[in-house]
Write a protein that holds these residues in place. Sequence first.
Motif, PDB file in Angstrom:
ATOM      1  N   LEU A   1     134.261  37.659 148.710  1.00  0.00           N
ATOM      2  CA  LEU A   1     134.685  37.020 147.466  1.00  0.00           C
ATOM      3  C   LEU A   1     136.189  36.760 147.419  1.00  0.00           C
ATOM      4  O   LEU A   1     136.635  35.839 146.733  1.00  0.00           O
ATOM      5  N   CYS A   2     136.955  37.547 148.131  1.00  0.00           N
ATOM      6  CA  CYS A   2     138.416  37.474 147.992  1.00  0.00           C
ATOM      7  C   CYS A   2     139.142  36.874 149.189  1.00  0.00           C
ATOM      8  O   CYS A   2     140.360  36.665 149.118  1.00  0.00           O
ATOM      9  N   ILE A   3     138.444  36.590 150.291  1.00  0.00           N
ATOM     10  CA  ILE A   3     139.158  36.194 151.500  1.00  0.00           C
ATOM     11  C   ILE A   3     139.884  34.850 151.338  1.00  0.00           C
ATOM     12  O   ILE A   3     140.999  34.676 151.825  1.00  0.00           O
ATOM     13  N   LYS A   4     139.271  33.899 150.625  1.00  0.00           N
ATOM     14  CA  LYS A   4     139.936  32.601 150.507  1.00  0.00           C
ATOM     15  C   LYS A   4     141.200  32.679 149.655  1.00  0.00           C
ATOM     16  O   LYS A   4     142.271  32.222 150.107  1.00  0.00           O
ATOM     17  N   PRO A   5     141.157  33.241 148.435  1.00  0.00           N
ATOM     18  CA  PRO A   5     142.419  33.341 147.690  1.00  0.00           C
ATOM     19  C   PRO A   5     143.456  34.194 148.398  1.00  0.00           C
ATOM     20  O   PRO A   5     144.656  33.915 148.318  1.00  0.00           O
ATOM     21  N   PHE A   6     143.001  35.219 149.125  1.00  0.00           N
ATOM     22  CA  PHE A   6     143.959  36.037 149.871  1.00  0.00           C
ATOM     23  C   PHE A   6     144.634  35.216 150.968  1.00  0.00           C
ATOM     24  O   PHE A   6     145.853  35.290 151.153  1.00  0.00           O
ATOM     25  N   MET A   7     143.844  34.422 151.702  1.00  0.00           N
ATOM     26  CA  MET A   7     144.421  33.639 152.795  1.00  0.00           C
ATOM     27  C   MET A   7     145.339  32.541 152.278  1.00  0.00           C
ATOM     28  O   MET A   7     146.301  32.168 152.957  1.00  0.00           O
ATOM     29  N   VAL A   8     145.053  32.014 151.089  1.00  0.00           N
ATOM     30  CA  VAL A   8     145.962  31.022 150.496  1.00  0.00           C
ATOM     31  C   VAL A   8     147.345  31.639 150.292  1.00  0.00           C
ATOM     32  O   VAL A   8     148.375  31.018 150.590  1.00  0.00           O
ATOM     33  N   LEU A   9     147.366  32.860 149.790  1.00  0.00           N
ATOM     34  CA  LEU A   9     148.642  33.552 149.597  1.00  0.00           C
ATOM     35  C   LEU A   9     149.264  34.006 150.911  1.00  0.00           C
ATOM     36  O   LEU A   9     150.486  34.047 151.046  1.00  0.00           O
ATOM     37  N   TRP A  10     148.420  34.327 151.887  1.00  0.00           N
ATOM     38  CA  TRP A  10     148.883  34.940 153.130  1.00  0.00           C
ATOM     39  C   TRP A  10     149.437  33.917 154.120  1.00  0.00           C
ATOM     40  O   TRP A  10     150.556  34.059 154.615  1.00  0.00           O
ATOM     41  N   VAL A  11     148.654  32.868 154.401  1.00  0.00           N
ATOM     42  CA  VAL A  11     149.056  31.908 155.428  1.00  0.00           C
ATOM     43  C   VAL A  11     149.180  30.481 154.898  1.00  0.00           C
ATOM     44  O   VAL A  11     149.444  29.560 155.674  1.00  0.00           O
ATOM     45  N   GLY A  12     148.966  30.282 153.602  1.00  0.00           N
ATOM     46  CA  GLY A  12     149.121  28.961 153.033  1.00  0.00           C
ATOM     47  C   GLY A  12     147.795  28.247 152.827  1.00  0.00           C
ATOM     48  O   GLY A  12     146.799  28.536 153.499  1.00  0.00           O
ATOM     49  N   ALA A  13     147.786  27.303 151.903  1.00  0.00           N
ATOM     50  CA  ALA A  13     146.549  26.628 151.507  1.00  0.00           C
ATOM     51  C   ALA A  13     145.956  25.786 152.630  1.00  0.00           C
ATOM     52  O   ALA A  13     144.732  25.687 152.758  1.00  0.00           O
ATOM     53  N   GLU A  14     146.799  25.169 153.454  1.00  0.00           N
ATOM     54  CA  GLU A  14     146.288  24.271 154.490  1.00  0.00           C
ATOM     55  C   GLU A  14     145.441  25.020 155.509  1.00  0.00           C
ATOM     56  O   GLU A  14     144.308  24.632 155.813  1.00  0.00           O
ATOM     57  N   LEU A  15     145.982  26.108 156.069  1.00  0.00           N
ATOM     58  CA  LEU A  15     145.223  26.884 157.041  1.00  0.00           C
ATOM     59  C   LEU A  15     144.066  27.618 156.369  1.00  0.00           C
ATOM     60  O   LEU A  15     142.979  27.740 156.942  1.00  0.00           O
ATOM     61  N   ALA A  16     144.273  28.113 155.154  1.00  0.00           N
ATOM     62  CA  ALA A  16     143.215  28.841 154.453  1.00  0.00           C
ATOM     63  C   ALA A  16     142.003  27.956 154.199  1.00  0.00           C
ATOM     64  O   ALA A  16     140.857  28.418 154.274  1.00  0.00           O
ATOM     65  N   GLU A  17     142.224  26.688 153.897  1.00  0.00           N
ATOM     66  CA  GLU A  17     141.121  25.770 153.634  1.00  0.00           C
ATOM     67  C   GLU A  17     140.225  25.625 154.860  1.00  0.00           C
ATOM     68  O   GLU A  17     138.997  25.529 154.751  1.00  0.00           O
ATOM     69  N   LYS A  18     140.835  25.637 156.056  1.00  0.00           N
ATOM     70  CA  LYS A  18     140.064  25.494 157.286  1.00  0.00           C
ATOM     71  C   LYS A  18     139.472  26.820 157.755  1.00  0.00           C
ATOM     72  O   LYS A  18     138.389  26.860 158.344  1.00  0.00           O
ATOM     73  N   ALA A  19     140.176  27.916 157.514  1.00  0.00           N
ATOM     74  CA  ALA A  19     139.831  29.188 158.146  1.00  0.00           C
ATOM     75  C   ALA A  19     139.011  30.123 157.270  1.00  0.00           C
ATOM     76  O   ALA A  19     138.317  31.004 157.787  1.00  0.00           O
ATOM     77  N   SER A  20     139.073  29.981 155.946  1.00  0.00           N
ATOM     78  CA  SER A  20     138.411  30.955 155.077  1.00  0.00           C
ATOM     79  C   SER A  20     136.893  30.929 155.229  1.00  0.00           C
ATOM     80  O   SER A  20     136.232  31.974 155.141  1.00  0.00           O
ATOM     81  N   SER A  21     136.307  29.757 155.465  1.00  0.00           N
ATOM     82  CA  SER A  21     134.853  29.693 155.652  1.00  0.00           C
ATOM     83  C   SER A  21     134.433  30.457 156.909  1.00  0.00           C
ATOM     84  O   SER A  21     133.361  31.076 156.942  1.00  0.00           O
ATOM     85  N   VAL A  22     135.274  30.416 157.944  1.00  0.00           N
ATOM     86  CA  VAL A  22     135.006  31.198 159.152  1.00  0.00           C
ATOM     87  C   VAL A  22     134.991  32.684 158.817  1.00  0.00           C
ATOM     88  O   VAL A  22     134.105  33.436 159.241  1.00  0.00           O
TER      89      VAL A  22
END
Length: 500
Positions: free
Chosen positions: A320-341
């Motif tokens: 539930l939290c990995i996508k918002p965490f990755m947005v803060l951690w590595v930025g929205a661009e990479l998080a958009e591609k990587a969070s589903s993985v």
Amino acid sequence: MTAPHPRIARSTLINLAGAAVPAALLLITVPIYLHLIGEARYGVLAIVWLLLGYFGVFDLGFGRAVANRIAALHDATAEKRQGIFWTGLAISAVTGLIGGAILYLLGDWLFAHVFHISGSLRIEAENAMPWLALALPLAIIISLLAGALEGRQAFLALNGAQIFGTVLYQLFPLVVAYAGWITLPYLIAAAIIGRLLSAFLLFAMVYRLVPLSSRPFLAIDQVKSLLRYGGWITVTGLISPLLTVFDRFFIGAQIGMVAVATYTVPYNLVMRLSILPNSLQNALFPKFAMVAVAEAEQLAARSVTLLGALMTPVVTIGILCIKPFMVLWVGAELAEKASSVGQILLLGLWINTLAYIPYAYLQARGRPDLPAKFHVLELLPYVGILWLLVSQVGVTGAAWAWNLRVLVDTLLLFFAARRMSILSKSLIGVLPLTGAFMLASEVHYESTMYMVLAILLISSALGFSYICMPPELRITILQRKFLQRIKSIHLHEPREKHES
């Protein structure tokens, strides 16, 4: 001098603390690395470390074999343990040098003909191969030293030395990159220096805790048995890394190094959640080797139940939290591609963590051949499925292929350990995990609906955790809450009387 018998819980907490520090350091350093050296170079560096990890099989399984044998000799004389240690160290040093030479020759071919790497990065990788070849014998010796401390259940000393080495291993290359030397030879050389200092500290701990005498000697009569045990560990070591790194190799070969970074960042983040089962496994391994069969079986059953209870809410929250965490951690661009993985991998992580217990149980009880045989059986089907899904779906296909492979592996390990009934009791945890995955995939994380449903799913996961945990642990929790309540009332009574 006999080995201590610390409580499993204490040893697990020590191992957990030792794993948490590198995990926290990874969260801090990855964005800095990506900023300083770029995604493409970070992807190449990830491949380099995977090569080093895979060629660690040249220790011939002696790290695990020495841990098993020293644990079994916990009540024997120090001389017997010394012979095991020095024999393993001598053979590991020789095989490490041989492996380093092979890695040097093979690495040039891989970076020149297999991976899609630009001209300048390919030259950097080729120039870094001498350093990587030197790093391999050092990594193998560190594995042997860690095995000796694990066999003595010296988890505090082991984790302290490994934390020290990991901090240097992560920070030295970062300092070099910050100074402007961002090429791979400088980065790898800096990391090797950190590992070398860690090896010195580990040896000092081994010298005191095995303990060792000032005159090394070999136990020639133990070589055959160590090689027999270590041989199956080597088979596992040969196949298991392939099962865990083929995904990045195939992504690099079919898509490119930027895609490797897109997969590697969430993969490394998700795998950090396995520090709890891994910490418990490491604490249990010497214990499984020391105790009687009935006690070992009971301990394994309780451990599986406990892991299922603990990991279900952890993984649910992670999905539930990995996508918002990755947005803060590595930025929205990479998080958009990587969070589903990351969300897909978290599903597989949950089932894979349960397999840690039968895996350690089988190896400790003298059946290291079974996990090795299972990995051999899984290899070719996994390669075929992985190649197909990566070519058709991309990086998310690699994540689904990994999930399928660890599911099959878990079922095989539990069947071999005769613990299928224990596994079936934990499978109800799939329900909140599936709900969390569907919610994270279909609803935006900033919406009110997402927040409300996430709270319900986390609550259900916590309820499952409480119901499924071992009864004695549940009773302990209730007793502590009751005692805390009594203590609170007792502390407030004098104050109330005084005020009246």
